[in-house]
Design a protein around this motif. Structure first.
Motif, PDB file in Angstrom:
ATOM      1  N   MET A  44      18.801  10.780   4.535  1.00 46.20           N
ATOM      2  CA  MET A  44      17.353  11.340   3.345  1.00 46.20           C
ATOM      3  C   MET A  44      16.968  12.860   4.232  1.00 46.20           C
ATOM      4  SD  MET A  44      13.651   9.567   4.617  1.00 46.20           S
ATOM      5  CE  MET A  44      14.566   7.813   4.237  1.00 46.20           C
ATOM      6  N   ARG A  45      16.746  13.485   2.252  1.00 47.05           N
ATOM      7  CA  ARG A  45      16.363  14.721   2.311  1.00 47.05           C
ATOM      8  C   ARG A  45      14.601  14.546   2.062  1.00 47.05           C
ATOM      9  NH1 ARG A  45      19.994  18.231   3.309  1.00 47.05           N
ATOM     10  NH2 ARG A  45      21.986  17.918   3.696  1.00 47.05           N
ATOM     11  N   ALA A  46      14.169  13.382   1.375  1.00 45.63           N
ATOM     12  CA  ALA A  46      12.733  13.850   1.066  1.00 45.63           C
ATOM     13  C   ALA A  46      12.022  12.683   0.910  1.00 45.63           C
ATOM     14  CB  ALA A  46      12.352  14.200  -0.044  1.00 45.63           C
ATOM     15  N   GLN A  47      10.948  12.107   1.295  1.00 46.83           N
ATOM     16  CA  GLN A  47      10.698  11.079   0.645  1.00 46.83           C
ATOM     17  C   GLN A  47       9.330  11.159   0.274  1.00 46.83           C
ATOM     18  OE1 GLN A  47       9.949   8.876   4.217  1.00 46.83           O
ATOM     19  NE2 GLN A  47       9.256   9.970   5.737  1.00 46.83           N
ATOM     20  N   PHE A  48       8.542  10.582  -0.493  1.00 50.85           N
ATOM     21  CA  PHE A  48       7.140  10.553  -1.253  1.00 50.85           C
ATOM     22  C   PHE A  48       6.767   9.292  -1.021  1.00 50.85           C
ATOM     23  CE2 PHE A  48      10.811  13.521  -3.532  1.00 50.85           C
ATOM     24  CZ  PHE A  48       9.732  14.354  -3.070  1.00 50.85           C
ATOM     25  N   ILE A  49       5.891   9.033  -0.425  1.00 44.40           N
ATOM     26  CA  ILE A  49       5.114   7.946  -0.321  1.00 44.40           C
ATOM     27  C   ILE A  49       3.522   7.536  -0.581  1.00 44.40           C
ATOM     28  CG2 ILE A  49       4.917   6.252   1.631  1.00 44.40           C
ATOM     29  CD1 ILE A  49       6.915   7.285   3.071  1.00 44.40           C
ATOM     30  N   GLY A  50       3.428   6.433  -0.898  1.00 41.02           N
ATOM     31  CA  GLY A  50       2.237   6.074  -1.535  1.00 41.02           C
ATOM     32  C   GLY A  50       1.663   6.320  -3.003  1.00 41.02           C
ATOM     33  N   PRO A  51       0.479   5.892  -3.765  1.00 43.14           N
ATOM     34  CA  PRO A  51       0.590   6.554  -4.301  1.00 43.14           C
ATOM     35  C   PRO A  51      -0.499   7.766  -5.151  1.00 43.14           C
ATOM     36  CG  PRO A  51      -1.443   4.482  -3.964  1.00 43.14           C
ATOM     37  CD  PRO A  51      -0.342   4.510  -3.407  1.00 43.14           C
ATOM     38  N   ARG A  71       1.265  -0.663   0.016  1.00 46.68           N
ATOM     39  CA  ARG A  71      -0.120   0.106   0.159  1.00 46.68           C
ATOM     40  C   ARG A  71       0.939   0.660   0.124  1.00 46.68           C
ATOM     41  NH1 ARG A  71      -0.258  -1.499   5.244  1.00 46.68           N
ATOM     42  NH2 ARG A  71       0.422  -0.279   6.584  1.00 46.68           N
ATOM     43  N   ASN A  72       2.244   0.883   0.247  1.00 47.33           N
ATOM     44  CA  ASN A  72       2.789   2.145   0.314  1.00 47.33           C
ATOM     45  C   ASN A  72       3.933   1.898  -0.549  1.00 47.33           C
ATOM     46  OD1 ASN A  72       2.312   2.645   2.733  1.00 47.33           O
ATOM     47  ND2 ASN A  72       3.811   2.103   3.411  1.00 47.33           N
ATOM     48  N   LEU A  73       3.698   1.910  -1.602  1.00 46.42           N
ATOM     49  CA  LEU A  73       4.179   1.784  -3.192  1.00 46.42           C
ATOM     50  C   LEU A  73       3.308   3.074  -4.301  1.00 46.42           C
ATOM     51  CD1 LEU A  73       4.961  -2.178  -3.237  1.00 46.42           C
ATOM     52  CD2 LEU A  73       6.403   0.210  -3.206  1.00 46.42           C
ATOM     53  N   PRO A  74       4.050   3.408  -4.870  1.00 46.18           N
ATOM     54  CA  PRO A  74       4.933   3.437  -5.012  1.00 46.18           C
ATOM     55  C   PRO A  74       6.070   4.195  -3.862  1.00 46.18           C
ATOM     56  CG  PRO A  74       4.438   5.104  -6.686  1.00 46.18           C
ATOM     57  CD  PRO A  74       3.745   3.789  -5.753  1.00 46.18           C
ATOM     58  N   THR A  75       7.734   3.977  -3.817  1.00 41.18           N
ATOM     59  CA  THR A  75       7.934   4.934  -2.150  1.00 41.18           C
ATOM     60  C   THR A  75       9.358   5.786  -3.342  1.00 41.18           C
ATOM     61  OG1 THR A  75       7.680   3.482  -0.363  1.00 41.18           O
ATOM     62  CG2 THR A  75       9.092   4.334  -0.611  1.00 41.18           C
ATOM     63  N   VAL A  76       9.570   6.387  -3.186  1.00 41.65           N
ATOM     64  CA  VAL A  76      10.824   7.738  -3.269  1.00 41.65           C
ATOM     65  C   VAL A  76      11.011   8.441  -2.455  1.00 41.65           C
ATOM     66  CG1 VAL A  76      11.786   9.150  -4.823  1.00 41.65           C
ATOM     67  CG2 VAL A  76       9.964   7.485  -5.801  1.00 41.65           C
ATOM     68  N   PHE A  77      12.725   7.908  -2.138  1.00 43.23           N
ATOM     69  CA  PHE A  77      13.034   7.971  -1.104  1.00 43.23           C
ATOM     70  C   PHE A  77      14.611   9.598  -1.631  1.00 43.23           C
ATOM     71  CE2 PHE A  77      12.434   4.007   1.792  1.00 43.23           C
ATOM     72  CZ  PHE A  77      11.336   5.019   2.099  1.00 43.23           C
ATOM     73  N   VAL A  78      14.975  10.150  -0.800  1.00 42.57           N
ATOM     74  CA  VAL A  78      16.032  11.221  -1.818  1.00 42.57           C
ATOM     75  C   VAL A  78      16.939  11.228  -0.372  1.00 42.57           C
ATOM     76  CG1 VAL A  78      16.664  13.911  -2.301  1.00 42.57           C
ATOM     77  CG2 VAL A  78      14.237  12.491  -2.660  1.00 42.57           C
ATOM     78  N   TYR A  79      18.321  11.064  -1.427  1.00 44.87           N
ATOM     79  CA  TYR A  79      19.271  11.338   0.154  1.00 44.87           C
ATOM     80  C   TYR A  79      20.334  12.017   0.152  1.00 44.87           C
ATOM     81  CZ  TYR A  79      17.401   6.928   1.989  1.00 44.87           C
ATOM     82  OH  TYR A  79      16.487   5.945   2.362  1.00 44.87           O
ATOM     83  N   LEU A  80      20.585  12.555   0.708  1.00 45.79           N
ATOM     84  CA  LEU A  80      21.867  13.634   0.382  1.00 45.79           C
ATOM     85  C   LEU A  80      23.434  13.122   1.016  1.00 45.79           C
ATOM     86  CD1 LEU A  80      24.142  16.102  -1.009  1.00 45.79           C
ATOM     87  CD2 LEU A  80      22.613  17.492   0.631  1.00 45.79           C
ATOM     88  N   ALA A  81      24.781  12.574   0.550  1.00 48.95           N
ATOM     89  CA  ALA A  81      25.682  12.230   1.851  1.00 48.95           C
ATOM     90  C   ALA A  81      24.564  11.269   2.738  1.00 48.95           C
ATOM     91  CB  ALA A  81      26.272  13.194   2.265  1.00 48.95           C
TER      92      ALA A  81
END
Length: 190
Positions: free
Chosen positions: A124-131, A111-121
């Protein structure tokens, strides 16, 4: 110019000019090499759970990582993989990764898919969870690019959010009908 004038001007190119051209050539070569060092990624790469620490947490200082957790058979996940693949070519200085959700995080809920995580070094800097976050199958590559640029992962040339915000007509009509006078007595008021 005549042939004689061309021959006269041709001799004016001297050693100083050659030295200046050589300096310019070296500067351009150094700039090109620096650009090539930045543009080291350029594709969406599949990783497993074992690769996660190396590819994400130990990516290096100043390296942005975009990780898409997906599951085969989910249409929105496939669409985001297509968009991320094109964005990886457009932004080769950012590392774009994808991983099947359950191989990366055990028992990750579908139910949490798709999920996009954004990292710097590695942080985690951002997360986009769920349709719902992505707006469904109408998601455009430019909208995803805008989201990633808001998190800092890419430097876009888009000037505004390509997804038009829905304007609340009822609230805007109420606001426009409110009196604007700040306490002045007007003959038009009842």
């Amino acid at each position: 110019m005549t042939l004689d004038e061309l021959q006269e001007n041709e001799d004016e190119f001297g050693e100083d000019d050659e030295a200046a051209i050589e300096v310019y050539k070296q500067q351009r070569l150094a700039e090109w090499k620096a650009t090539q060092m930045k543009n080291i990624f350029g594709e969406l790469v599949e990783i497993s759970g074992q690769d996660y620490v190396k590819e994400v947490n130990q990516a290096g200082a100043g390296i942005w990582v975009v990780l898409h957790l997906y599951k085969p058979g989910i249409p929105l996940c496939s669409l985001i993989n297509q968009h991320l693949s094109s964005l990886a070519r457009k932004f080769p200085q950012t590392k774009f990764l994808r991983s099947i959700s359950t191989t990366c995080i055990a028992n990750y809920p579908d139910r949490n898919l798709p999920t996009v995580f954004v990292y710097l070094a590695g942080a985690m800097r951002a997360q986009f969870i769920g349709p719902l976050v992505f707006g469904g199958m109408a998601l455009k590559a430019e909208e995803l690019e805008w989201r990633l640029s808001e998190s800092g992962a890419v430097e876009t040339d888009l000037e505004e959010n390509p997804k038009k915000q829905i304007q609340d007509q009822m609230m805007s009509s109420i606001r426009s009908s409110l009196p604007t006078g700040g306490g002045s007595d007007s003959e038009d008021e009842d």
